[in-house]
Structures are given as C-alpha cells and as structure tokens.
Design a protein around this motif. Structure first.
Motif, mmCIF file in Angstrom:
data_model
loop_
_atom_site.group_PDB
_atom_site.id
_atom_site.type_symbol
_atom_site.label_atom_id
_atom_site.label_comp_id
_atom_site.label_asym_id
_atom_site.label_seq_id
_atom_site.Cartn_x
_atom_site.Cartn_y
_atom_site.Cartn_z
ATOM 1 N N SER A 137 -14.008 -0.592 41.280
ATOM 2 C CA SER A 137 -13.617 0.866 41.474
ATOM 3 C C SER A 137 -12.568 1.105 40.256
ATOM 4 N N HIS A 138 -12.600 2.477 39.902
ATOM 5 C CA HIS A 138 -11.631 2.921 39.154
ATOM 6 C C HIS A 138 -10.025 2.556 39.315
ATOM 7 N N PRO A 139 -9.488 1.850 38.476
ATOM 8 C CA PRO A 139 -9.625 1.850 36.733
ATOM 9 C C PRO A 139 -10.580 0.679 36.428
ATOM 10 N N GLY A 140 -10.977 -0.045 37.520
ATOM 11 C CA GLY A 140 -11.713 -1.293 37.271
ATOM 12 C C GLY A 140 -11.090 -2.541 37.283
ATOM 13 N N ARG A 141 -11.488 -3.536 37.808
ATOM 14 C CA ARG A 141 -10.967 -5.076 37.950
ATOM 15 C C ARG A 141 -11.227 -5.735 36.471
ATOM 16 N N LEU A 142 -12.210 -5.740 35.948
ATOM 17 C CA LEU A 142 -12.824 -6.435 34.451
ATOM 18 C C LEU A 142 -13.613 -5.500 33.856
ATOM 19 N N VAL A 143 -14.000 -5.922 32.567
ATOM 20 C CA VAL A 143 -14.963 -5.270 31.751
ATOM 21 C C VAL A 143 -16.005 -6.418 31.170
ATOM 22 N N VAL A 144 -17.315 -5.880 31.356
ATOM 23 C CA VAL A 144 -18.308 -6.735 30.870
ATOM 24 C C VAL A 144 -18.850 -6.132 29.580
ATOM 25 N N VAL A 145 -18.928 -6.934 28.512
ATOM 26 C CA VAL A 145 -19.261 -6.250 27.331
ATOM 27 C C VAL A 145 -20.498 -6.696 26.744
ATOM 28 N N ASP A 146 -21.600 -5.999 26.468
ATOM 29 C CA ASP A 146 -22.888 -6.433 25.996
ATOM 30 C C ASP A 146 -23.035 -6.204 24.559
ATOM 31 N N SER A 147 -23.511 -7.487 23.977
ATOM 32 C CA SER A 147 -23.403 -7.093 22.591
ATOM 33 C C SER A 147 -24.775 -7.350 21.972
ATOM 34 N N PRO A 148 -25.021 -6.826 20.626
ATOM 35 C CA PRO A 148 -26.262 -6.721 20.027
ATOM 36 C C PRO A 148 -26.693 -8.296 19.712
ATOM 37 N N GLY A 149 -28.126 -8.280 20.001
ATOM 38 C CA GLY A 149 -28.728 -9.803 19.877
ATOM 39 C C GLY A 149 -28.849 -10.192 18.709
ATOM 40 N N TYR A 150 -28.471 -11.537 18.211
ATOM 41 C CA TYR A 150 -28.599 -12.142 16.679
ATOM 42 C C TYR A 150 -30.127 -12.535 16.546
ATOM 43 N N GLY A 151 -30.350 -12.874 15.359
ATOM 44 C CA GLY A 151 -31.685 -13.473 14.947
ATOM 45 C C GLY A 151 -32.335 -12.589 14.094
ATOM 46 N N ALA A 152 -33.696 -12.723 14.233
ATOM 47 C CA ALA A 152 -34.514 -11.828 13.257
ATOM 48 C C ALA A 152 -34.414 -10.349 13.349
ATOM 49 N N ARG A 153 -34.118 -10.057 14.578
ATOM 50 C CA ARG A 153 -34.055 -8.694 14.467
ATOM 51 C C ARG A 153 -32.510 -8.045 14.665
ATOM 52 N N GLY A 154 -31.680 -9.032 14.458
ATOM 53 C CA GLY A 154 -30.153 -8.673 14.271
ATOM 54 C C GLY A 154 -29.897 -7.953 12.653
ATOM 55 N N ARG A 155 -28.732 -7.501 12.612
ATOM 56 C CA ARG A 155 -28.337 -6.923 11.352
ATOM 57 C C ARG A 155 -27.044 -7.381 11.040
ATOM 58 N N PRO A 156 -26.662 -7.720 9.735
ATOM 59 C CA PRO A 156 -25.429 -7.994 9.286
ATOM 60 C C PRO A 156 -24.135 -7.375 9.797
ATOM 61 N N GLU A 157 -24.366 -6.195 9.899
ATOM 62 C CA GLU A 157 -23.103 -5.280 10.353
ATOM 63 C C GLU A 157 -22.764 -5.440 12.051
ATOM 64 N N TRP A 158 -23.950 -5.738 12.609
ATOM 65 C CA TRP A 158 -23.707 -6.060 14.056
ATOM 66 C C TRP A 158 -22.897 -7.262 13.997
ATOM 67 N N GLY A 159 -23.212 -8.294 13.122
ATOM 68 C CA GLY A 159 -22.439 -9.661 13.205
ATOM 69 C C GLY A 159 -21.018 -9.323 12.763
ATOM 70 N N ALA A 160 -20.605 -8.430 11.856
ATOM 71 C CA ALA A 160 -19.349 -8.319 11.363
ATOM 72 C C ALA A 160 -18.652 -7.502 12.441
ATOM 73 N N LEU A 161 -19.159 -6.917 13.174
ATOM 74 C CA LEU A 161 -18.526 -5.848 14.392
ATOM 75 C C LEU A 161 -18.373 -6.938 15.621
#
Length: 260
Positions: A123-147
């Motif tokens: 509940s607000h303001p939250g206990r923790l944060v989970v971050v989902d990142s873009p997948g790497y591989g054939a469908r990935g992009r260099p700019e996602w890796g840099a981020l």
C-alpha cells in the motif's frame, strides 16, 4: 538507503557494456525442445515471502521509462529488476508474484515490453518496487540495452537483478553474454550494491528428462556467473498450478531487507 559511489576495482574485469548492448540486439536461432510436463523439480514453497505481497490489490503501475532522463524518483523505496530473453515469460511470472492476472500485459509475441516499467508492491507509498525490463535477443534493440545498463549503473536503490532463463530453451548465447556481463559488474563494484539471481521459467514444459535439463542449466549458470545466487525453478501455466512463486517472493523480500 545511502550507498557509495561505484568504483571499479583495477583487479577485476571491466564493465562489459558492449556485451549488454549486443544482447539486446543479436540472438542466434535457438532449437526448441519438445516438451511435456514436470512438476516435481522445484523446492517446496514455504510462504515466507507472502506478507509483503498479500495485498495484491495495492500493487500498482507507476511509470514506463524509455530514456535515461526519465527515470523516476520514488522516494528511495528498494527496487528489484527482472531481465531475460524476449518472450521468456517475465510478465507472466511477475503477475503471479504480485498476485494479479493482468497488472502486466502478457503476449505470445516477443518484444512487447519496450520500456522499463515500474510497479509498486504494498500500500501507498509502497514497500518495494518491481521493474520489468525489455527482453533482449533477436527482438531487442540497442537503445533498450543502453537504458538497462544505465539503470544498473546509476540506480542506488536497486537491490537485486533477476535474470530469467527458459527451461525448455535452455541457456542461449545471449543469456550467456548477459549473465557474464552482470557477473563482471558485481565483481567490479568496491561495495556490491545489488545481487544477482537466476530464475528458471516454464519448468512445467519439460518431459521426464527435465531434472537433467535443469541440472545442465544450473551448471551453466554457475560456470558463467559464479557470483549468481542459486536459481529458483518456477512455472506459471495459464491453465495449471504455478510453483516456485513463493520462493521468488521470499527472495525479493530478502533482497529488499523486508522481514515478514
């Protein structure tokens, strides 16, 4: 949580930024294993990670970040980030972990996640944060890796990086590159700011030789990334019984310093 600046130890390998960038852009074709069913390879769930996740309705999407300048300030709440090859099952796993079916968008089409997506747990303001990142591989992009690399290097509240490995696909070339690079980054920190743990997904898709396949993946993980914590074996089938989810919850809580 106040943490020291990142200082590279001259006695350890340099940060392999190029390896992360390549992982988001190039993936050799991987042979798919013909799979069946397996439900006995995960350690028993003990439920210790449930308390912070018990209020599933309070989990909330906070921000989608597509560039370095837009990383949000969330009050220093501890964070964990999940990475993996495109279509490895990140969104399905995280939905199961937070106890919601549709908090994260799931798709059979690889490359749907194109930003760093921040989700509050508790509940607000939250206990923790989970971050989902873009997948790497054939469908990935260099700019996602840099981020992603910028996030790893600069996010002081980051406590653990989870890398997902598909049980039926096994360890791919880009999985190896990402694991190796993450392991090198941990070794290069004067005082480790975050830890690394692998999660083996879709274990239910394996046949009777699944234990052997899991053992091979585990051996590959420890060979490539000695600093990686022991992998958690999971499954989140849409029409079946999930397992390994409580172990993931417990690991996230422990990494963030939250005692049930």
């Amino acid at each position: 949580m106040t943490l020291p600046a990142v200082v590279q130890d001259p006695c350890t390998p340099p940060l392999n930024v190029a390896a992360i960038s390549r992982a988001f852009h190039v993936l050799p074709k991987i042979q798919t294993v013909n799979c069946g069913s397996l439900r006995c390879i995960s350690s028993r769930a003990n439920g210790h990670g449930k308390s912070v996740f018990k209020d599933a309705k309070s989990a909330e999407f906070l921000a989608a970040v597509g560039d370095k300048a837009s990383l949000p300030f969330l009050g220093g709440i501890p964070e964990v980030v999940v990475t993996g090859r495109a279509n490895v099952g990140k969104s399905s796993l995280l939905n199961s972990v937070v106890g919601r079916r549709d908090l994260l968008f799931t798709s059979k089409k690889a490359g749907r996640t194109q930003t760093l997506n921040f989700f509050r747990v508790g509940s607000h303001p939250g206990r923790l944060v989970v971050v989902d990142s873009p997948g790497y591989g054939a469908r990935g992009r260099p700019e996602w890796g840099a981020l992603f690399n910028h996030y790893l290097e600069s996010r002081k509240q980051l406590c653990r990086v989870f890398i997902l490995i598909s049980a039926p696909h096994g360890m791919g070339a880009t999985d190896e590159a990402m694991l190796s690079s993450l392991n090198a980054q941990i070794q290069s920190f004067d005082d480790t700011r975050w830890t690394l743990q692998a999660i083996i997904t879709r274990a239910d898709a394996l046949k009777t030789n699944g234990r052997t396949q899991i053992n091979e993946i585990e051996q590959d993980i420890f060979r490539i990334a000695p600093m990686c914590l022991p992998p958690i074996i999971t499954s989140c089938p849409s029409g079946g019984i999930a397992f390994g989810i409580d172990e993931v919850r417990k690991s996230i809580s422990h990494a963030c310093g939250i005692v049930p």
